[in-house]
Design a protein around this motif. Structure first.
Motif, PDB file in Angstrom:
ATOM      1  N   ARG A  39       0.841  -1.195   0.000  1.00 21.45           N
ATOM      2  CA  ARG A  39       0.000   0.000   0.000  1.00 21.45           C
ATOM      3  C   ARG A  39       0.876   1.245   0.000  1.00 21.45           C
ATOM      4  O   ARG A  39       1.999   1.229   0.479  1.00 21.45           O
ATOM      5  CB  ARG A  39      -0.900   0.018   1.241  1.00 21.45           C
ATOM      6  N   GLN A  40       0.298   2.331  -0.518  1.00 24.12           N
ATOM      7  CA  GLN A  40       0.966   3.617  -0.456  1.00 24.12           C
ATOM      8  C   GLN A  40       0.727   4.237   0.912  1.00 24.12           C
ATOM      9  O   GLN A  40      -0.183   3.841   1.640  1.00 24.12           O
ATOM     10  CB  GLN A  40       0.410   4.542  -1.540  1.00 24.12           C
ATOM     11  N   PRO A  41       1.524   5.243   1.306  1.00 27.62           N
ATOM     12  CA  PRO A  41       1.232   5.969   2.547  1.00 27.62           C
ATOM     13  C   PRO A  41      -0.190   6.518   2.535  1.00 27.62           C
ATOM     14  O   PRO A  41      -0.731   6.875   1.476  1.00 27.62           O
ATOM     15  CB  PRO A  41       2.267   7.104   2.528  1.00 27.62           C
ATOM     16  N   VAL A  42      -0.812   6.567   3.699  1.00 28.29           N
ATOM     17  CA  VAL A  42      -2.198   7.029   3.798  1.00 28.29           C
ATOM     18  C   VAL A  42      -2.379   8.393   3.132  1.00 28.29           C
ATOM     19  O   VAL A  42      -3.323   8.614   2.362  1.00 28.29           O
ATOM     20  CB  VAL A  42      -2.637   7.101   5.278  1.00 28.29           C
ATOM     21  N   PHE A  43      -1.448   9.318   3.393  1.00 22.54           N
ATOM     22  CA  PHE A  43      -1.626  10.655   2.839  1.00 22.54           C
ATOM     23  C   PHE A  43      -1.298  10.707   1.349  1.00 22.54           C
ATOM     24  O   PHE A  43      -1.744  11.622   0.656  1.00 22.54           O
ATOM     25  CB  PHE A  43      -0.824  11.687   3.643  1.00 22.54           C
ATOM     26  N   HIS A  44      -0.562   9.735   0.844  1.00 23.27           N
ATOM     27  CA  HIS A  44      -0.390   9.627  -0.599  1.00 23.27           C
ATOM     28  C   HIS A  44      -1.730   9.259  -1.231  1.00 23.27           C
ATOM     29  O   HIS A  44      -2.128   9.823  -2.263  1.00 23.27           O
ATOM     30  CB  HIS A  44       0.675   8.577  -0.912  1.00 23.27           C
ATOM     31  N   GLU A  45      -2.442   8.323  -0.602  1.00 20.72           N
ATOM     32  CA  GLU A  45      -3.751   7.936  -1.107  1.00 20.72           C
ATOM     33  C   GLU A  45      -4.748   9.096  -1.028  1.00 20.72           C
ATOM     34  O   GLU A  45      -5.605   9.260  -1.896  1.00 20.72           O
ATOM     35  CB  GLU A  45      -4.266   6.730  -0.328  1.00 20.72           C
ATOM     36  N   LEU A  54       4.690  17.749  -1.682  1.00 15.93           N
ATOM     37  CA  LEU A  54       5.147  17.919  -0.301  1.00 15.93           C
ATOM     38  C   LEU A  54       6.665  17.895  -0.251  1.00 15.93           C
ATOM     39  O   LEU A  54       7.324  17.183  -1.016  1.00 15.93           O
ATOM     40  CB  LEU A  54       4.599  16.807   0.596  1.00 15.93           C
ATOM     41  N   GLY A  55       7.233  18.663   0.678  1.00 20.87           N
ATOM     42  CA  GLY A  55       8.668  18.613   0.895  1.00 20.87           C
ATOM     43  C   GLY A  55       9.102  17.222   1.325  1.00 20.87           C
ATOM     44  O   GLY A  55       8.356  16.481   1.976  1.00 20.87           O
ATOM     45  N   GLY A  56      10.322  16.848   0.967  1.00 25.04           N
ATOM     46  CA  GLY A  56      10.817  15.516   1.291  1.00 25.04           C
ATOM     47  C   GLY A  56      10.771  15.201   2.766  1.00 25.04           C
ATOM     48  O   GLY A  56      10.426  14.089   3.165  1.00 25.04           O
ATOM     49  N   GLU A 169       3.093  24.653  -1.364  1.00 22.84           N
ATOM     50  CA  GLU A 169       4.483  25.099  -1.280  1.00 22.84           C
ATOM     51  C   GLU A 169       5.309  24.166  -0.402  1.00 22.84           C
ATOM     52  O   GLU A 169       6.101  24.610   0.431  1.00 22.84           O
ATOM     53  CB  GLU A 169       4.548  26.539  -0.764  1.00 22.84           C
ATOM     54  N   GLY A 170       5.100  22.880  -0.562  1.00 25.48           N
ATOM     55  CA  GLY A 170       5.844  21.882   0.195  1.00 25.48           C
ATOM     56  C   GLY A 170       5.228  21.495   1.520  1.00 25.48           C
ATOM     57  O   GLY A 170       5.621  20.496   2.123  1.00 25.48           O
ATOM     58  N   VAL A 252      13.472   5.351   4.127  1.00 21.96           N
ATOM     59  CA  VAL A 252      12.244   6.129   4.170  1.00 21.96           C
ATOM     60  C   VAL A 252      12.281   7.163   3.070  1.00 21.96           C
ATOM     61  O   VAL A 252      13.311   7.808   2.868  1.00 21.96           O
ATOM     62  CB  VAL A 252      12.109   6.819   5.550  1.00 21.96           C
ATOM     63  N   PRO A 253      11.170   7.381   2.337  1.00 19.38           N
ATOM     64  CA  PRO A 253      11.186   8.365   1.243  1.00 19.38           C
ATOM     65  C   PRO A 253      11.536   9.746   1.721  1.00 19.38           C
ATOM     66  O   PRO A 253      11.081  10.176   2.770  1.00 19.38           O
ATOM     67  CB  PRO A 253       9.750   8.325   0.709  1.00 19.38           C
ATOM     68  N   ARG A 254      12.298  10.487   0.943  1.00 16.19           N
ATOM     69  CA  ARG A 254      12.748  11.807   1.353  1.00 16.19           C
ATOM     70  C   ARG A 254      12.055  12.849   0.526  1.00 16.19           C
ATOM     71  O   ARG A 254      12.154  12.908  -0.630  1.00 16.19           O
ATOM     72  CB  ARG A 254      14.250  11.930   1.190  1.00 16.19           C
TER      73      ARG A 254
END
Length: 254
Positions: A39-45, A54-56, A169-170, A252-254
């Motif tokens: 699954r993708q991160p909840v906020f990605h979904e 979003l900023g890294g 703006e990130g 962890v994704p940056r």
């Protein structure tokens, strides 16, 4: 405040309070070894392609996935925790529901625990404020997706705030979209905004390893009733995934 994670495994990061570094990251999701797509991160979904706006450093601590044991705990300092004179009348009622922070302070150490649950798509926050001369104060809540780019953040007794989520703006930004009371699975609108005003929350990247957060409650007649703001730093966390042991770990994704 606030507040999501990825991959199976365990990470412990030990950093000093004064540096506000991430304390620990742990992921032990139950993804099957049969090759199912993670699954993708909840906020990605929730955000869709706007996730990449979003900023890294923000994506990095919001990597929690639904139906997992993903977890992260970060530490930092609140530059200010404040409420106005008019808000003092509301604090006794807010404490019943476990909402809002009843104290004032500056340079307050804080730790925030972000945790997913293996049985659902919620994210749970435990914000622990360390005011001088007081016991640690816990401000707990949990969030569930509500369709599109909306979520509901709940405190005690089924009281929830609908929030619209955007990437700006990130920054990860939450805007108040009304209050509800969930009773027997039914969401009943509550006119709480007439008393508390409108909420605004953001987590904004500062640089590659630091982010700031800010929360305000603003009433149309009385102005700002509550606000707090602070800063956090993340170290060079590494997550090891037992889903893919041949990879030797996934960052962890940056």
């Amino acid at each position: 405040m606030s507040g999501s994670l990825i991959l199976i495994g365990t990470l412990a990061v030990k950093q000093g309070w004064g540096h506000g570094m991430a304390d620990s990251v742990r992921d032990s999701s139950k993804a099957s070894a049969s090759g199912a797509t993670p699954r993708q991160p909840v906020f990605h979904e929730i955000l869709g392609d706007d996730w990449y706006r979003l900023g890294g450093v923000v994506r990095r601590h919001y990597f929690l996935r639904a139906f997992s044991d993903d977890h992260i705990c970060v530490r930092g300092r609140m530059h200010e925790v404040w409420h106005g004179a008019a808000a003092r009348l509301l604090i006794p009622f807010a404490r019943i529901f476990g909402a809002l922070v009843p104290y004032r302070g500056t340079d307050v150490p804080i730790e925030v625990d972000y945790r997913a649950r293996p049985g659902d798509s919620t994210i749970h926050w435990d914000r622990v404020f360390h005011f001088a001369g007081r016991p640690a104060f816990h401000f707990r809540s949990h969030m569930e997706p509500a369709g599109g780019n909306r979520v509901i953040e709940f405190v005690r007794f089924g009281i929830g705030m609908r929030l619209k989520v955007t990437a700006e703006e990130g920054a990860l930004v939450f805007r108040d979209a009304g209050y509800i009371w969930r009773i027997l699975g039914i969401d009943m609108p509550l006119p709480v905004g007439l008393v508390l005003g409108r909420a605004y929350i953001e987590e904004r990247p500062v640089d590659a390893s630091h982010f700031s957060m800010r929360m305000t409650l603003t009433h149309p007649l009385f102005g700002e009733l509550f606000r707090y703001s602070g800063s956090f730093a993340l170290g060079d966390e590494r997550v090891t995934s037992v889903d893919a042991p041949e990879t030797g770990g996934t960052r962890v994704p940056r």
